[in-house]
Every structure is written in C-alpha cells, then in structure tokens.
Design an enzyme around this catalytic site. Structure first.
Site, PDB file in Angstrom:
ATOM      1  N   GLU A 194      38.355  38.472  40.570  1.00 46.14           N
ATOM      2  CA  GLU A 194      38.498  39.704  39.673  1.00 46.14           C
ATOM      3  C   GLU A 194      39.484  39.292  38.767  1.00 46.14           C
ATOM      4  OE1 GLU A 194      40.436  43.584  39.963  1.00 46.14           O
ATOM      5  OE2 GLU A 194      39.196  43.392  41.734  1.00 46.14           O
ATOM      6  N   CYS A 242      43.936  47.571  38.915  1.00 45.78           N
ATOM      7  CA  CYS A 242      42.614  47.156  38.274  1.00 45.78           C
ATOM      8  C   CYS A 242      41.788  48.060  37.737  1.00 45.78           C
ATOM      9  CB  CYS A 242      42.084  45.998  39.165  1.00 45.78           C
ATOM     10  SG  CYS A 242      41.732  46.817  40.626  1.00 45.78           S
ATOM     11  N   GLU A 286      42.672  43.601  28.021  1.00 44.03           N
ATOM     12  CA  GLU A 286      43.551  44.573  29.142  1.00 44.03           C
ATOM     13  C   GLU A 286      44.850  44.225  28.670  1.00 44.03           C
ATOM     14  OE1 GLU A 286      43.797  45.350  33.769  1.00 44.03           O
ATOM     15  OE2 GLU A 286      43.399  43.256  33.225  1.00 44.03           O
TER      16      GLU A 286
END
Length: 502
Positions: free
Chosen positions: A260, A297, A386
């Site tokens: 991830e 996340c 991000e």
C-alpha cells in the site's frame, strides 16, 4: 522492560551496532541493528516452522492467534507508555488501536476456525459420463510459505508487527518475518515479547514469528531478496514501496508484493448536496482530514466541487473549522520534514490560492487548505500526489462534465467519496462508473478515515494505492493473499487437507 534486540526463532539476538528511536520527549532508547545474517537465520527458521505450522489444523492456528491477542493486551500499559513517547499519539488513540489490533487477531481466528478462508469447491466424480468420465475434484486454498512483513509508520500497532499483514499470514498458515519499523522500535519490541510468550504458551514452532529491527534499509532489502520468502506485505511510501516491489519482481523467482503506497482519497461533492448542506460537509471534511494530524492512509486530501457561491460557503466553512485546529505532533521528524516540503511545493504552484496556512515547527503540523481550478489541477500532475499530513486542496470544476474529467485523470485510490442527496443520484451514476475503476472502496455521505475490519472491507486499489488491486490488506479477505488454490484429483480424503464438510 525493553529487550532492545531482535527476536529470532525464540532467541533475543543483539549486535554491536545500534540505533535509537526518536522520542517526542525524554531520553532515546537504544536498539541493536539487524544484519543480513539475522535475516537469513529468521528465514531459515520460518521455513522449518512452515512444515508444522502450515499443516497444523485451523483450530491450532486460531488458538495461537487468540493467545497472541491476550499477550498483547497483557502488555497494554507498557505498549501505551512507549507508544506515547515514540509517536506522540495520545493514550486514547493508542489504546483504541491496540483494541483494533487484538480484535483483528480474534476475528481472523474465528474466520479460519469456521473454514471460511478455504474456498473449498468440489466436483464429484462422474464415472458414467459420456464420452469421458469426470474424476473427483477438490479445490482447497493452501498456505504459500514464509512471508515478510514491513511495519508501517502511521499505525504502530494495527499495521505493524502484529497488524493486518502479520495476522493474515499467520491465519493462512504462513510463518512471518517482520522488519520492525524504525519509527517505533519500542512498540515493536513489546509486541515481539507478546509473540514470544504466545509461542511458548501454545507450543508452536518458534520460527513462526521473528522480528528483525533495523534503523536503515539493509534488513528490508535482504528480506525481500531472500529465496525462502514467498510474499511480502508492505505499507509505506510510494518511493520505498516501489523500490522493494522492483526487487521482488526481479528475483530469480519473483514473488507477490502486496504494497500500500499512497492515496489522496478524493471527495466529490454533488451540486444539490452542496446547495443543501455545503457548510456541514465542509466542517465534517475538516475534522476528517485533520484526524491524527492527517497521517491516515485514507485521509481525504482533495475535494472536487462545482464552482460558485455554494462552493464558497463550503470553503469558508472548511476554513473556519480548520482554523480552530492547532498544530499536532507528527510521527517522526522525517514525516514532518516531508510534510513541510509538500506544503511548500503546493503553495508555490501557479494557479493555487492559499486559504488556510499554518506555521510548522519541527515535528508538528498545522492544517493547510488550498483551492484551485479543475483546469489547473488537470494540467499540473504534481498536484495529484499525496502530501502525508493535514493538507487539503479544493478543486473547482466548471460543471459536471469537468468533474468527470478530474475523475478520469485520477490515479489509483484507496477510497473515493460522494457527498450527494437523492436528487444528485442520476448525475452521480456516470461518476460512479469512473470511480469504481479508480478505488477499492466507494463511500456516500461519510468520510473515509476509519476503516471497519470485517468480511466485506476492501483496503486497496489500482496502483499507486496498492501494488495488487485484486487483494485487500484489511478484512478477512486479506488472508487470501497468502493462500493459493490447489486442486486434488482423486486424492483419498485421508490424504487431502481437511475441509469444512469433512
């Protein structure tokens, strides 16, 4: 008391070289650095353990998971104390995360005891079928072998040494070698002590769980390259994850890398919902994106809206709520530095308007809110990345068609969220078709921070959200990552793995 060493097949192993944690306050603690030799020893022990643990009954493995959960709870006060020191997270957050970690272990134990992970399929023999008879066929999922797990920085319990990857691999019957995260080696130390006690209490092979601590990259790279490792579970940055993914893929025997790597988790606010309750949505969004200093996340870092007076109300409400949030401690100095760099990169971008800014001291972060046009966002790929922390961008589209253009240009996401009223549903259908190709979880009228651990949860998405969009790292389906289907043709029942119908 902290051991300050790596746990390898039941032995606490030290080294001459050491590294220190980075406490928010107080004196740092020292930990022995892992070595390639330790990694090899741990992998060899995991392979030996597989021949008993991988073929043990589901009830035996479930009992081990339950005992690990009990041993973690027994060390709850120690884990919370060192966790506050190392991460700056409040006691309540760490206690809650420990509860989630323990509940996850117990959920997986119950799941495998019921045989629900096996996906058993049986096609009985048809000896009289013409023109050819059919043999007796049983499909059963089987464990793949030793698994490497990398602890995560932002969830020092639920995604680290005893987190979802470790719990899933053990539930599948796969021994685990953990690379403890250098941001919280003290927490990892106490978790390893819990595993050590659980191994002794249940009598499973000590190679079922090993943990090698390291303040650098040598242990991680060595672990992914080791020929006895059959899969990797990873949660972390895109840069580090991609480097390890490439190592896993370039091995003489490539292995799956379940990583991830990052997500902006965009939220699409539909026009009628915006008109009816834009201020409330903005206030709720502010709370979600500043939860845990934005170090989730699933932090919703982008809101896509239709420009106009309603959007202005939404932005004003978000800004008002954010200004009431003070600076929060970040997990590490490195994460704080990366956040500050990300804030600077966004604010220096042409076409960006700063709405809320905060001064960020060392290891702290205040909320940041920016707004820009969809045109600017579409033409500026750097804005799609991000920024790990409480930074948000409002992307203002001219109409629904441009909103759909934004959706189509998204990279893979863990989540995408709709804010909509019933009158928005027709307009949302087209967006839903686009976004279901972009994310592993779609939400309506909520916020993605907070992930339920259950049978139906999906926590993954197309790259770069994860490196395997067909899997999930949360929920009982996570166990399936470390199993593979085997078909048993005309094999006597006494020789086949046990199935729930036997």
């Amino acid at each position: 008391m902290l051991k300050g060493k790596s746990l390898i097949a039941g032995d606490w192993v030290g080294a001459d070289a050491t590294f220190e944690n980075e406490p928010v306050s107080g004196a740092p603690d020292s930990f022995a650095c892992g070595t390639p030799q330790m990694v090899d020893r741990a992998c060899q022990a995991a392979e030996q353990a597989f021949w008993s643990f991988g073929y043990a009954s589901d009830d035996t493995r479930a009992a081990f998971l339950d005992e690990v959960a009990s041993q973690i709870d027994a060390r709850g006060d120690q884990i919370t104390e060192i966790g506050v020191k190392e991460t700056g997270l409040p006691q309540a957050r760490l206690q809650g995360e420990r509860g989630r970690t323990v509940a996850q272990l117990r959920l997986f134990a119950a799941h495998i005891s019921a045989g629900r992970h096996l996906d058993h399929r049986h096609d009985p023999a048809l000896p009289d079928r013409a023109p050819l008879p059919r043999p007796d066929l049983h499909l059963v999922q089987r464990p793949i072998g030793p698994v490497a797990v990398f602890g995560a920085s932002n969830f020092p319990l639920a995604f680290s040494s005893a987190g979802g990857d470790t719990a899933a691999a053990l539930a599948a019957g796969c021994p685990v070698v953990v690379k403890g995260h250098p941001a919280h080696p003290g927490i990892a130390d106490y978790i390893a002590q819990a595993f050590d006690a659980a191994i002794k209490a249940t009598g499973v092979h000590p190679g079922v769980f090993s943990q090698v601590l390291d303040g650098g990259h040598v242990v991680g790279e060595t672990l992914v390259r080791h020929p006895l490792i059959t899969a990797v579970g990873f949660t972390g940055s895109q840069r580090a994850g991609r480097a390890l993914f490439d190592i896993a893929a370039s091995r003489p025997n490539p292995i799956p890398f379940f990583g991830e790597l990052g997500s902006t988790n965009p939220m699409f606010v539909m026009p009628d919902a915006m008109a009816a309750r834009g201020a409330d949505i903005g206030a709720g969004w502010a709370g979600s994106l500043t939860m845990g200093a934005g170090q989730f996340c699933t932090n919703p870092g982008v809101a896509v809206v239709i420009s106009g007076s309603d959007a202005n109300i939404f932005v004003d409400s978000t800004a008002k709520a954010l200004r009431q949030v003070g600076a929060q401690t970040m997990l590490t100095d490195g994460i704080s530095a990366a956040f500050q760099a990300g804030c600077s990169a966004v604010s220096d971008t042409a076409g960006i308007e700063a709405v809320v800014t905060s001064d960020n001291a060392t290891r702290s972060a205040g909320p940041q809110l920016f707004r820009t046009s969809a045109k600017t966002w579409l033409e500026t790929p750097a804005l799609h990345d991000e920024v790990f922390g409480p930074l948000a961008i409002v992307v203002e589209a001219e109409d629904l068609d441009q909103m759909a253009q934004v959706a189509k240009l998204l990279e893979g996401q863990l989540t995408c969220t709709f804010q909509l009223d019933a009158s928005d549903e027709n307009a949302a259908k087209t967006l839903l078709q686009i976004l279901e190709r972009k994310a592993g979880r779609l939400l309506a009228n909520g916020f993605p921070t907070g992930v339920e651990v259950c049978d139906s949860m999906v926590h993954s998405g197309p790259y770069p959200a994860s490196t395997n969009f067909g899997a999930t790292s949360i929920g009982t389906m996570a166990i399936r990552r470390f199993l593979r289907p085997v078909c048993y043709q005309d094999i006597p029942a006494s020789l086949r793995p046990a199935t729930p119908d036997q």
